[in-house]
Design a protein around this motif. Structure first.
Motif, PDB file in Angstrom:
ATOM      1  N   CYS A 132       0.848  -1.205   0.000  1.00 45.58           N
ATOM      2  CA  CYS A 132       0.000   0.000   0.000  1.00 45.58           C
ATOM      3  C   CYS A 132       0.879   1.248   0.000  1.00 45.58           C
ATOM      4  CB  CYS A 132      -0.859   0.061   1.250  1.00 45.58           C
ATOM      5  SG  CYS A 132      -2.016  -1.270   1.388  1.00 45.58           S
ATOM      6  N   THR A 133       0.483   2.223  -0.782  1.00 50.07           N
ATOM      7  CA  THR A 133       1.201   3.494  -0.800  1.00 50.07           C
ATOM      8  C   THR A 133       0.189   4.626  -0.706  1.00 50.07           C
ATOM      9  OG1 THR A 133       2.553   2.445  -2.489  1.00 50.07           O
ATOM     10  CG2 THR A 133       2.982   4.773  -2.089  1.00 50.07           C
ATOM     11  N   MET A 134       0.509   5.641   0.091  1.00 54.47           N
ATOM     12  CA  MET A 134      -0.343   6.832   0.087  1.00 54.47           C
ATOM     13  C   MET A 134       0.433   8.013  -0.464  1.00 54.47           C
ATOM     14  SD  MET A 134      -2.244   9.289   2.725  1.00 54.47           S
ATOM     15  CE  MET A 134      -3.228   8.182   3.662  1.00 54.47           C
ATOM     16  N   LYS A 135      -0.190   8.699  -1.419  1.00 48.56           N
ATOM     17  CA  LYS A 135       0.431   9.894  -1.985  1.00 48.56           C
ATOM     18  C   LYS A 135      -0.519  11.053  -1.755  1.00 48.56           C
ATOM     19  CE  LYS A 135       2.762   7.576  -5.747  1.00 48.56           C
ATOM     20  NZ  LYS A 135       2.686   7.275  -7.144  1.00 48.56           N
ATOM     21  N   LEU A 136       0.045  12.215  -1.460  1.00 50.28           N
ATOM     22  CA  LEU A 136      -0.843  13.358  -1.299  1.00 50.28           C
ATOM     23  C   LEU A 136      -0.377  14.556  -2.101  1.00 50.28           C
ATOM     24  CD1 LEU A 136       0.434  15.635   0.814  1.00 50.28           C
ATOM     25  CD2 LEU A 136      -0.169  13.916   2.474  1.00 50.28           C
ATOM     26  N   SER A 137      -1.333  15.377  -2.466  1.00 47.79           N
ATOM     27  CA  SER A 137      -1.064  16.644  -3.154  1.00 47.79           C
ATOM     28  C   SER A 137      -1.927  17.699  -2.488  1.00 47.79           C
ATOM     29  CB  SER A 137      -1.475  16.588  -4.626  1.00 47.79           C
ATOM     30  OG  SER A 137      -0.905  15.502  -5.268  1.00 47.79           O
ATOM     31  N   MET A 138      -1.537  18.949  -2.675  1.00 47.07           N
ATOM     32  CA  MET A 138      -2.344  20.027  -2.109  1.00 47.07           C
ATOM     33  C   MET A 138      -2.286  21.203  -3.078  1.00 47.07           C
ATOM     34  SD  MET A 138      -1.958  21.462   1.710  1.00 47.07           S
ATOM     35  CE  MET A 138      -3.045  22.731   2.311  1.00 47.07           C
ATOM     36  N   VAL A 139      -3.423  21.600  -3.579  1.00 46.82           N
ATOM     37  CA  VAL A 139      -3.439  22.715  -4.531  1.00 46.82           C
ATOM     38  C   VAL A 139      -4.482  23.749  -4.138  1.00 46.82           C
ATOM     39  CG1 VAL A 139      -2.673  21.305  -6.502  1.00 46.82           C
ATOM     40  CG2 VAL A 139      -5.123  21.614  -6.097  1.00 46.82           C
ATOM     41  N   GLU A 140      -4.290  24.928  -4.753  1.00 42.64           N
ATOM     42  CA  GLU A 140      -5.215  26.022  -4.504  1.00 42.64           C
ATOM     43  C   GLU A 140      -5.700  26.502  -5.869  1.00 42.64           C
ATOM     44  OE1 GLU A 140      -4.620  29.754  -1.728  1.00 42.64           O
ATOM     45  OE2 GLU A 140      -3.081  29.731  -3.254  1.00 42.64           O
ATOM     46  N   ILE A 141      -6.986  26.836  -5.962  1.00 45.37           N
ATOM     47  CA  ILE A 141      -7.470  27.423  -7.219  1.00 45.37           C
ATOM     48  C   ILE A 141      -7.840  28.877  -6.934  1.00 45.37           C
ATOM     49  CG2 ILE A 141      -9.123  27.266  -9.132  1.00 45.37           C
ATOM     50  CD1 ILE A 141      -9.686  24.381  -8.309  1.00 45.37           C
ATOM     51  N   TYR A 142      -7.099  29.770  -7.574  1.00 50.11           N
ATOM     52  CA  TYR A 142      -7.372  31.206  -7.403  1.00 50.11           C
ATOM     53  C   TYR A 142      -7.530  31.817  -8.787  1.00 50.11           C
ATOM     54  CZ  TYR A 142      -6.777  36.148  -6.511  1.00 50.11           C
ATOM     55  OH  TYR A 142      -6.969  37.513  -6.494  1.00 50.11           O
ATOM     56  N   MET A 143      -8.618  32.495  -9.019  1.00 49.21           N
ATOM     57  CA  MET A 143      -8.898  33.131 -10.308  1.00 49.21           C
ATOM     58  C   MET A 143      -8.711  32.130 -11.467  1.00 49.21           C
ATOM     59  SD  MET A 143      -9.854  36.290  -9.748  1.00 49.21           S
ATOM     60  CE  MET A 143      -9.458  37.494 -11.000  1.00 49.21           C
ATOM     61  N   GLU A 144      -9.203  30.926 -11.263  1.00 54.76           N
ATOM     62  CA  GLU A 144      -9.145  29.859 -12.278  1.00 54.76           C
ATOM     63  C   GLU A 144      -7.729  29.401 -12.614  1.00 54.76           C
ATOM     64  OE1 GLU A 144     -12.220  28.620 -11.805  1.00 54.76           O
ATOM     65  OE2 GLU A 144     -12.162  27.996 -13.897  1.00 54.76           O
ATOM     66  N   LYS A 145      -6.782  29.668 -11.700  1.00 53.92           N
ATOM     67  CA  LYS A 145      -5.424  29.142 -11.886  1.00 53.92           C
ATOM     68  C   LYS A 145      -5.147  28.149 -10.772  1.00 53.92           C
ATOM     69  CE  LYS A 145      -2.431  32.485 -14.137  1.00 53.92           C
ATOM     70  NZ  LYS A 145      -1.323  33.411 -13.860  1.00 53.92           N
ATOM     71  N   VAL A 146      -4.518  27.021 -11.135  1.00 59.71           N
ATOM     72  CA  VAL A 146      -4.235  25.977 -10.150  1.00 59.71           C
ATOM     73  C   VAL A 146      -2.784  26.097  -9.696  1.00 59.71           C
ATOM     74  CG1 VAL A 146      -4.227  23.486  -9.712  1.00 59.71           C
ATOM     75  CG2 VAL A 146      -5.883  24.470 -11.324  1.00 59.71           C
ATOM     76  N   ARG A 147      -2.601  26.289  -8.378  1.00 62.03           N
ATOM     77  CA  ARG A 147      -1.264  26.508  -7.832  1.00 62.03           C
ATOM     78  C   ARG A 147      -0.913  25.344  -6.912  1.00 62.03           C
ATOM     79  NH1 ARG A 147       1.214  30.755  -4.139  1.00 62.03           N
ATOM     80  NH2 ARG A 147      -0.589  30.574  -2.802  1.00 62.03           N
ATOM     81  N   ASP A 148       0.316  24.852  -7.038  1.00 61.08           N
ATOM     82  CA  ASP A 148       0.781  23.729  -6.218  1.00 61.08           C
ATOM     83  C   ASP A 148       1.220  24.251  -4.855  1.00 61.08           C
ATOM     84  OD1 ASP A 148       2.085  21.551  -5.115  1.00 61.08           O
ATOM     85  OD2 ASP A 148       2.955  20.921  -7.034  1.00 61.08           O
ATOM     86  N   LEU A 149       0.538  23.875  -3.815  1.00 58.16           N
ATOM     87  CA  LEU A 149       0.888  24.406  -2.489  1.00 58.16           C
ATOM     88  C   LEU A 149       2.101  23.696  -1.891  1.00 58.16           C
ATOM     89  CD1 LEU A 149      -2.644  25.074  -0.979  1.00 58.16           C
ATOM     90  CD2 LEU A 149      -0.953  26.776  -1.669  1.00 58.16           C
ATOM     91  N   LEU A 150       2.536  22.604  -2.525  1.00 60.28           N
ATOM     92  CA  LEU A 150       3.736  21.924  -2.024  1.00 60.28           C
ATOM     93  C   LEU A 150       4.970  22.318  -2.842  1.00 60.28           C
ATOM     94  CD1 LEU A 150       2.122  18.464  -1.233  1.00 60.28           C
ATOM     95  CD2 LEU A 150       2.539  20.376   0.318  1.00 60.28           C
ATOM     96  N   ASP A 151       4.761  23.143  -3.866  1.00 56.86           N
ATOM     97  CA  ASP A 151       5.880  23.678  -4.656  1.00 56.86           C
ATOM     98  C   ASP A 151       5.390  24.950  -5.350  1.00 56.86           C
ATOM     99  OD1 ASP A 151       7.831  24.359  -6.448  1.00 56.86           O
ATOM    100  OD2 ASP A 151       8.027  22.353  -7.335  1.00 56.86           O
ATOM    101  N   LEU A 152       5.681  26.081  -4.705  1.00 54.82           N
ATOM    102  CA  LEU A 152       5.093  27.345  -5.170  1.00 54.82           C
ATOM    103  C   LEU A 152       5.578  27.781  -6.551  1.00 54.82           C
ATOM    104  CD1 LEU A 152       4.926  29.484  -1.896  1.00 54.82           C
ATOM    105  CD2 LEU A 152       3.100  28.253  -3.056  1.00 54.82           C
TER     106      LEU A 152
END
Ligand code: ADP
Ligand code: MG
Length: 362
Positions: A132-152
Motif C-alpha cells: 500500500c502506498t499513500m500519496k498526497l497533493s495540495m493545490v489552490e485554485i485562485y482566479m481559475e489558476k491551479v497553484r501547487d501548495l507543495l511547490d510554489l
C-alpha cells in the motif's frame, strides 16, 4: 439512489456574537434532518437535508457521517469527495482542519486528520501480499489558476485526462507519505505556503479554493494488479456576496470568478442528484474539472453547507441553505404541521409538493 449527500453544520456562536445577540440564533432544530430557519425579515422556512449538525456537534460525528463511508470506498479502489461550502467565518476550515492541522487533539481534529488516520488504519491491516502506498497533493485554485501548495514555483498547473489515470493535475507534486504524522507535516507545509503566497500577492485565503488530494495505491504481489482510490477534500472560497463588502476592481473580479465556479459546482451536483443522464457540465470550471472523477459514477460526494447561527449572518446563511437545497432537494417538509401545533409557533407556510417548496425558497 444518488451518491450525493448534502449536510448542514451550524457552528457555535462566537463570544462577540453572544455579546451582541446574547443566545439568540436563527436556527431551531426539529430533528437530525430538519430545522426551522428564522429570519426577522423573512417568513420562517423549514429545511430538510440528509443530516443537520447543530451548534453542539462534535468533529468526530462529522467524520463518522461524512467521511467514514468514503474512506472505506477509497480502500476498495473507488473515489469520493467532501466539500465545505459557506460564507467566510462559517466554519469550513474548522470542519476540515480543526483549530490547527498539527495540534493533534482527538476532540478537535478535523476531517483532514481523521481521513488520513482512517486510511492508514485500513492500510496497516491489509494483507502481506499487498503493498500500500499513500500519496498526497495540495493545490489552490485562485482566479481559475491551479497553484501547487507543495511547490510554489508551479503556479499554473493544467488539468489533463489520461486513459489509465483518469483526471489528473499535470506536474503536481505527489508526496509519498508513510504515516499520519508525515502526512500532516507535509500538509502543514502546504498551509504555510498558502499563507506566504497570500501575503506576497496580498490575497485573503477566503478567496481561493483549497484542495487536499489523497491517493491510495494497492499493488498485489501475486498478480501485480493495481487498485487506486482517491479522496479529495475541498475547502471552498467564501460564498459571500460581493456587494456586501463594496467590492470593486480585483475584489469584484475575484467574487465573480468564485461565484462562477460555485455555480458550476452546484450545477454539476444538481445534474448528478436529479439522475439526468447525458451532459454533466464538468468543464465549466477548473474546480469541477479536477473533481470530475470524484463526483458522479460510483464516487460518493458530500457537500457540507457551513452556516453561522447568528441573526446578523441570516441572509448569508439563507443563501448557503438555498445553495444546498438547489443542489439536492431532499424531501417535502411535511412534518412542520405537528411542530406548529405542539409548540404554538407563528404560522409556517406548508408545502405539499417538492415543486411548491422549491418555488417558495429558491
Ligand atoms: P471559514 O473557514 O468558513 O472562513 P473558520 O473555520 O475559520 O471559517 O471558522 C471561523 C471561526 O469560528 C474560527 O475561529 C473557528 O475556530 C470557529 N469555529 C468554526 N466552527 C467551529 C466549531 N464547530 N466549533 C468551535 N469553533 C468553531
Ligand atoms: Mg477558511
Amino acid at each position: 439512489m444518488s451518491n450525493v449527500t448534502v449536510c448542514v453544520r451550524f457552528r457555535p456562536l462566537s463570544s462577540r456574537e453572544r455579546k451582541i445577540h446574547e443566545d439568540s440564533v436563527c436556527v431551531q432544530g426539529l430533528d437530525a434532518e430538519s430545522f426551522v430557519f428564522k429570519d426577522d425579515e423573512e417568513e420562517d422556512i423549514t429545511f430538510c437535508f440528509d443530516r443537520v449538525f447543530y451548534q453542539d456537534s462534535e468533529q468526530a460525528d462529522i467524520y463518522e457521517f461524512l467521511a467514514l463511508p468514503i474512506v472505506a470506498d477509497v480502500i476498495n479502489g473507488m473515489n469520493g469527495t467532501i466539500i465545505t461550502y459557506g460564507q467566510t467565518g462559517a466554519g469550513k476550515t474548522y470542519s476540515m482542519e480543526g483549530p490547527s492541522i498539527l495540534e493533534c487533539d482527538e476532540h478537535k481534529n478535523g476531517l483532514v486528520q481523521r481521513v488520513v488516520d482512517g486510511l492508514f488504519e485500513h492500510m496497516k491491516s491489509s494483507t502481506d501480499t499487498v503493498t500500500c502506498t499513500m500519496k498526497l497533493s495540495m493545490v489552490e485554485i485562485y482566479m481559475e489558476k491551479v497553484r501547487d501548495l507543495l511547490d510554489l514555483s508551479k503556479d499554473n498547473l493544467q488539468i489533463k485526462e489520461g486513459r489509465n489515470q483518469g483526471i489528473y493535475i499535470a506536474g503536481v507534486s505527489e508526496i509519498t507519505v508513510a504515516n499520519t504524522s508525515e502526512a500532516l507535516c507535509c500538509l502543514a507545509r502546504g498551509i504555510a505556503n498558502r499563507a506566504v503566497g497570500e501575503t506576497q500577492m496580498n490575497l485573503a485565503s477566503s478567496r481561493s479554493h483549497c484542495l487536499y488530494v489523497f491517493l491510495v495505491q494497492q499493488e498485489s504481489a501475486i498478480d501485480k494488479r493495481l487498485k487506486i482510490g482517491k479522496i479529495i477534500l475541498v475547502d471552498l472560497a467564501g460564498s459571500e456576496k460581493a456587494d456586501k463588502t463594496g467590492a470593486c476592481g480585483r475584489a469584484l473580479e475575484e467574487a465573480k470568478t468564485i461565484n462562477k465556479s460555485l455555480s458550476a459546482l452546484g450545477n454539476v451536483i444538481n445534474a448528478l442528484t436529479t439522475g439526468k443522464t447525458g451532459h454533466i457540465p464538468y468543464r465549466d470550471s477548473k474546480l469541477t474539472r479536477i473533481l470530475q472523477d470524484t463526483l458522479g459514477g460510483n464516487s460518493r460526494t458530500v457537500l457540507l453547507c457551513c452556516c453561522s447561527p447568528s441573526p446578523s449572518d441570516a441572509s448569508e446563511s439563507l443563501s448557503t441553505l438555498r445553495f444546498g437545497t438547489r443542489t439536492k432537494l431532499i424531501k417535502t417538509p411535511m412534518k412542520i404541521n405537528s411542530f406548529e401545533e405542539k409548540d404554538n409557533k407563528k404560522p409556517i407556510t406548508n408545502y405539499h409538493t417538492q415543486s411548491e417548496f422549491r418555488d417558495r425558497i429558491l
